[in-house]
Design an enzyme around this catalytic site. Structure first.
Site, mmCIF file in Angstrom:
data_model
loop_
_atom_site.group_PDB
_atom_site.id
_atom_site.type_symbol
_atom_site.label_atom_id
_atom_site.label_comp_id
_atom_site.label_asym_id
_atom_site.label_seq_id
_atom_site.Cartn_x
_atom_site.Cartn_y
_atom_site.Cartn_z
ATOM 1 C CB SER A 66 -0.950 0.016 1.201
ATOM 2 O OG SER A 66 -2.024 -0.870 0.997
ATOM 3 C CE LYS A 69 -3.681 0.697 -1.200
ATOM 4 N NZ LYS A 69 -4.448 0.254 -0.013
ATOM 5 C CE1 TYR A 193 -5.113 -1.277 -4.388
ATOM 6 C CE2 TYR A 193 -5.240 -3.673 -4.392
ATOM 7 C CZ TYR A 193 -5.159 -2.482 -3.707
ATOM 8 O OH TYR A 193 -5.113 -2.488 -2.334
ATOM 9 C CE1 TYR A 245 -3.724 0.190 4.641
ATOM 10 C CE2 TYR A 245 -2.395 -0.926 6.309
ATOM 11 C CZ TYR A 245 -2.626 -0.583 4.985
ATOM 12 O OH TYR A 245 -1.768 -1.006 4.019
ATOM 13 C CB VAL A 263 0.035 -5.823 4.297
ATOM 14 C CG1 VAL A 263 -1.181 -5.086 4.829
ATOM 15 C CG2 VAL A 263 -0.111 -6.151 2.826
#
Length: 309
Positions: A66, A69, A193, A245, A263
């Site tokens: 992530s 992103k 993605y 998160y 992660v």
């Protein structure tokens, strides 16, 4: 700040958390990540004036997950600017990063670009006038141009693992498409993605590639503007509020810096007007953030007195 003083800060902080290394749980729901050695640990610091320090496995590439992103958000903001916020909000979620319940309640508009649903919309936008392959290559070109070497690539084993287990992400895309918030095919969006989450980089690579966020969008090493000051501030704000998160508040409380986790066990933290810190330890806490990495960043922030609060 000299290399010697940076190394002293990093070495002292990292040695203070050595007894924690090996703690947490690897992201075993992605088969390729389940095999990563939980005892790996690396850290790096890079300052705006080019001074650097590294510790442990700082040169070893790992799956950034992530953290990618941040790069897709940068590209999308450069592409369409604030029009993005018509399709993705910029509020903390307070829920798990792959929550479908929240998405349904909010009629297919993701809470922010760093939860999975939001990043899937970013992938959809990157597909405009591009194929999945050219969209992925756009991200890789962006990273390699910043670093100045053509060596950043996809870990194809991780990408395949992600695609084969992307059931929840697939449901998120299908639901958003039913709400008219996805324009491309579900398979194309998932392809982009899962591949950009499978980019492999080292701690040193990540510190270098995000240095522009410590200088309001300007990269002092290549002497290039990557993004406008206004948009760079937006990215840092979202990293501060949403970068970890449903544990973003805890990270802000403990570390006090904008950051983004993945992660794969990596965390990048931005120190405005100073530089970038990256840590990697694959063992995760219950929220999906590196357990040891968070402790290391907390120790670095305490010893260096770097924070924005």
């Amino acid at each position: 700040m000299t290399n010697a003083s940076l190394n002293q800060i990093l070495d002292s902080a990292c040695r203070s958390i050595q007894d924690q290394i090996g703690s947490g749980k690897v992201a075993d729901y992605i088969p390729a990540l389940a095999r990563v050695d939980i005892k790996k640990f690396g850290a790096s610091i890079l300052t705006l004036d080019g001074e650097s320090a590294s510790f442990g496995d700082a040169k070893e590439p790992f799956s950034i997950q992530s953290i990618s992103k941040v790069f897709s958000l940068t590209l999308v903001l450069n592409q369409i600017g604030d029009k993005l916020w018509e399709r993705v909000h910029h509020e903390p979620s307070g829920n798990a990063f792959n929550s479908i319940v929240q998405l349904e309640m909010e009629r297919g508009i993701p809470r922010n670009p760093f939860i999975n649903a939001g990043a899937l919309v970013l992938s959809d936008i990157l597909l405009k006038d591009r194929t999945p392959d050219t969209s992925i290559q756009t991200i890789l070109n962006f990273l390699n141009e910043i670093i100045g070497e053509k060596r950043i690539g996809i870990d194809h084993e991780v990408a395949l693992s992600e695609l084969e287990t992307a059931h929840r992400n697939s449901s998120l895309v299908h639901f958003m498409k039913s709400c008219n918030n996805i324009e491309n095919t579900v398979s194309d969006v998932l392809n982009v993605y899962c591949n950009h989450c499978s980019i492999a980089m080292s701690c040193e690579d990540l510190s270098r590639s995000m240095l522009f966020l410590a200088k309001e969008g300007f990269d002092p090493i290549s002497n290039q503007r990557i993004i406008s000051p206004e948009l760079a501030r937006r990215i840092n704000s979202i990293m501060m509020l949403c970068g970890h998160y449903d544990a973003s508040g805890d990270f802000a409380y403990r570390v006090g810096l904008p950051g983004k986790s993945g992660v794969g066990g990596g965390i990048v933290a931005i120190v405005p007007e100073v530089g970038v810190i990256t840590v990697w330890s694959p063992g995760l806490n219950k929220n999906g953030n590196s357990l040891v990495g968070t402790s290391a960043l907390e120790a670095i922030a305490k010893i260096s007195n770097w924070n924005i609060l």
